[in-house]
Design a protein around this motif. Structure first.
Motif, short mmCIF file in Angstrom:
data_model
loop_
_atom_site.label_atom_id
_atom_site.label_comp_id
_atom_site.label_asym_id
_atom_site.label_seq_id
_atom_site.Cartn_x
_atom_site.Cartn_y
_atom_site.Cartn_z
N ILE A 1 0.85 -1.18 0.00
CA ILE A 1 0.00 0.00 0.00
C ILE A 1 0.90 1.25 0.00
CG2 ILE A 1 -1.73 1.31 1.31
CD1 ILE A 1 -2.69 -1.40 2.44
N ILE A 2 0.55 2.21 -0.84
CA ILE A 2 1.28 3.47 -0.94
C ILE A 2 0.35 4.57 -0.44
CG2 ILE A 2 2.46 5.07 -2.50
CD1 ILE A 2 2.48 2.51 -4.49
N VAL A 3 0.85 5.40 0.47
CA VAL A 3 0.05 6.51 0.98
C VAL A 3 0.84 7.79 0.79
CG1 VAL A 3 -1.15 7.48 2.98
CG2 VAL A 3 -0.98 4.99 2.73
N THR A 4 0.23 8.74 0.06
CA THR A 4 0.83 10.07 -0.05
C THR A 4 0.02 11.01 0.82
OG1 THR A 4 -0.49 10.88 -1.93
CG2 THR A 4 1.51 9.60 -2.44
N SER A 5 0.69 12.01 1.35
CA SER A 5 0.04 13.01 2.19
C SER A 5 0.49 14.39 1.71
CB SER A 5 0.44 12.80 3.65
OG SER A 5 -0.04 13.86 4.45
N GLY A 6 -0.46 15.23 1.33
CA GLY A 6 -0.15 16.58 0.90
C GLY A 6 -0.34 16.77 -0.59
N GLY A 7 -0.50 18.03 -0.97
CA GLY A 7 -0.63 18.38 -2.37
C GLY A 7 -1.98 18.08 -2.99
N THR A 8 -3.01 17.92 -2.15
CA THR A 8 -4.34 17.58 -2.67
C THR A 8 -5.30 18.76 -2.66
OG1 THR A 8 -5.19 16.85 -0.53
CG2 THR A 8 -4.11 15.17 -1.92
N GLY A 9 -4.83 19.94 -2.28
CA GLY A 9 -5.69 21.11 -2.18
C GLY A 9 -5.98 21.73 -3.53
N LEU A 10 -6.48 22.96 -3.49
CA LEU A 10 -6.89 23.65 -4.70
C LEU A 10 -5.88 24.69 -5.20
CD1 LEU A 10 -10.67 24.24 -3.89
CD2 LEU A 10 -9.62 22.41 -5.23
N ALA B 1 -9.11 14.17 -1.88
CA ALA B 1 -8.55 12.87 -1.52
C ALA B 1 -9.01 11.83 -2.55
CB ALA B 1 -9.02 12.46 -0.12
N ALA B 2 -8.09 10.92 -2.90
CA ALA B 2 -8.39 9.94 -3.94
C ALA B 2 -7.64 8.65 -3.66
CB ALA B 2 -7.99 10.49 -5.31
N ALA B 3 -8.09 7.58 -4.32
CA ALA B 3 -7.42 6.28 -4.20
C ALA B 3 -7.63 5.49 -5.48
CB ALA B 3 -7.95 5.50 -3.01
N GLY B 4 -6.67 4.59 -5.74
CA GLY B 4 -6.79 3.75 -6.92
C GLY B 4 -5.81 2.60 -6.87
N LEU B 5 -5.91 1.76 -7.88
CA LEU B 5 -5.01 0.61 -8.01
C LEU B 5 -3.99 0.90 -9.09
CD1 LEU B 5 -7.58 -2.34 -7.93
CD2 LEU B 5 -6.42 -1.22 -6.02
N LEU B 6 -2.78 0.45 -8.83
CA LEU B 6 -1.69 0.64 -9.79
C LEU B 6 -0.73 -0.54 -9.67
CD1 LEU B 6 -0.22 2.43 -11.86
CD2 LEU B 6 0.78 3.68 -9.96
N ARG B 7 -0.69 -1.36 -10.71
CA ARG B 7 0.22 -2.51 -10.78
C ARG B 7 0.20 -3.40 -9.54
NH1 ARG B 7 5.67 -0.19 -12.91
NH2 ARG B 7 6.33 -2.28 -12.36
N GLY B 8 -1.00 -3.75 -9.12
CA GLY B 8 -1.17 -4.67 -7.99
C GLY B 8 -1.00 -4.04 -6.63
N LYS B 9 -0.92 -2.72 -6.58
CA LYS B 9 -0.77 -2.01 -5.30
C LYS B 9 -1.94 -1.04 -5.14
CE LYS B 9 3.95 -2.92 -5.43
NZ LYS B 9 4.90 -3.33 -4.50
N VAL B 10 -2.21 -0.66 -3.90
CA VAL B 10 -3.25 0.31 -3.60
C VAL B 10 -2.56 1.63 -3.28
CG1 VAL B 10 -5.30 0.78 -2.24
CG2 VAL B 10 -4.58 -1.58 -2.56
N LEU B 11 -3.02 2.70 -3.91
CA LEU B 11 -2.43 4.03 -3.74
C LEU B 11 -3.47 4.99 -3.21
CD1 LEU B 11 -0.29 6.27 -4.25
CD2 LEU B 11 -0.98 6.23 -6.65
N PHE B 12 -3.15 5.65 -2.09
CA PHE B 12 -4.02 6.65 -1.49
C PHE B 12 -3.36 8.01 -1.54
CE2 PHE B 12 -5.24 2.70 0.58
CZ PHE B 12 -6.62 2.76 0.53
N CYS B 13 -4.13 9.03 -1.89
CA CYS B 13 -3.67 10.42 -1.89
C CYS B 13 -4.47 11.17 -0.83
CB CYS B 13 -3.89 11.07 -3.26
SG CYS B 13 -3.12 10.19 -4.63
#
Length: 179
Positions: free
Chosen positions: A87-96, A138-150
């Motif tokens: 699982i990949i979790v990014t934090s930040g850069g999701t604003g307007l 905030a968003a999430a998706g699948l990428l090459r068998g991994k889960v990615l959260f923004c």
């Protein structure tokens, strides 16, 4: 409360998973540079991500700090994809603001989007921030068998997303991402 079919569907998915954590912050990057620990970057949200993941028996494959830069954000996620993280979790850069490019950088990479994550995150956020919830991307998706959260960069957003959504569903998500 889970239905019997949901409980059965999740069966066998509960174990320890590896997380790759990325904080996106130009100001922090300019002050601390490329560091390998949220402690080194005085990164409260990064520390919280790490601590919550570890508290549930999971591991942290790596922590990265990157600036709000499309190619550097993508580079970090590509390294995460090549790692053993689940699982990949990014934090930040999701604003307007114009500098907030995490969503523009990563959502186009998704092989499948998980719209329910953003919807549930915003629903749960209303209690904390009221109508300002319309500003979160905030968003999430699948990428090459991994889960990615923004995730947004605020500690309260990180805590809500990890504690109430991501960690409880980690095994279920990883199971489907690998199918």
């Amino acid at each position: 409360m889970s239905s019997p079919s949901t409980t059965e569907h999740k069966k066998g998915a509960e174990r320890s998973y590896s997380f790759y954590l990325v904080t996106v912050s130009t100001s922090r990057f300019e002050e601390y540079g490329s560091v390998t620990s949220p402690d080194e970057a005085d990164d409260g949200s990064g520390k919280l991500m790490r601590d919550l993941v570890l508290s549930k028996g999971h591991t942290v494959a790596k922590y990265e700090l990157v600036p709000d830069d499309d190619s550097l954000i993508k580079g970090s996620v590509h390294r995460a994809i090549e790692s053993d993280a689940d699982i990949i979790v990014t934090s930040g850069g999701t604003g307007l603001a114009s500098k907030d490019v995490t969503i523009e950088s990563l959502v186009p990479l998704f092989e499948k989007e998980i719209p329910g994550f953003g919807e549930l995150f915003r629903h749960k956020s209303i209690a904390q921030i009221g109508t300002s919830v319309i500003l979160t991307r905030a968003a999430a998706g699948l990428l090459r068998g991994k889960v990615l959260f923004c995730l947004p960069g605020s500690p309260s957003a990180v805590e809500l997303a990890l504690s109430e959504i991501i960690l409880p569903e980690a095994g279920h998500l990883v199971k489907h991402a690998r199918q």
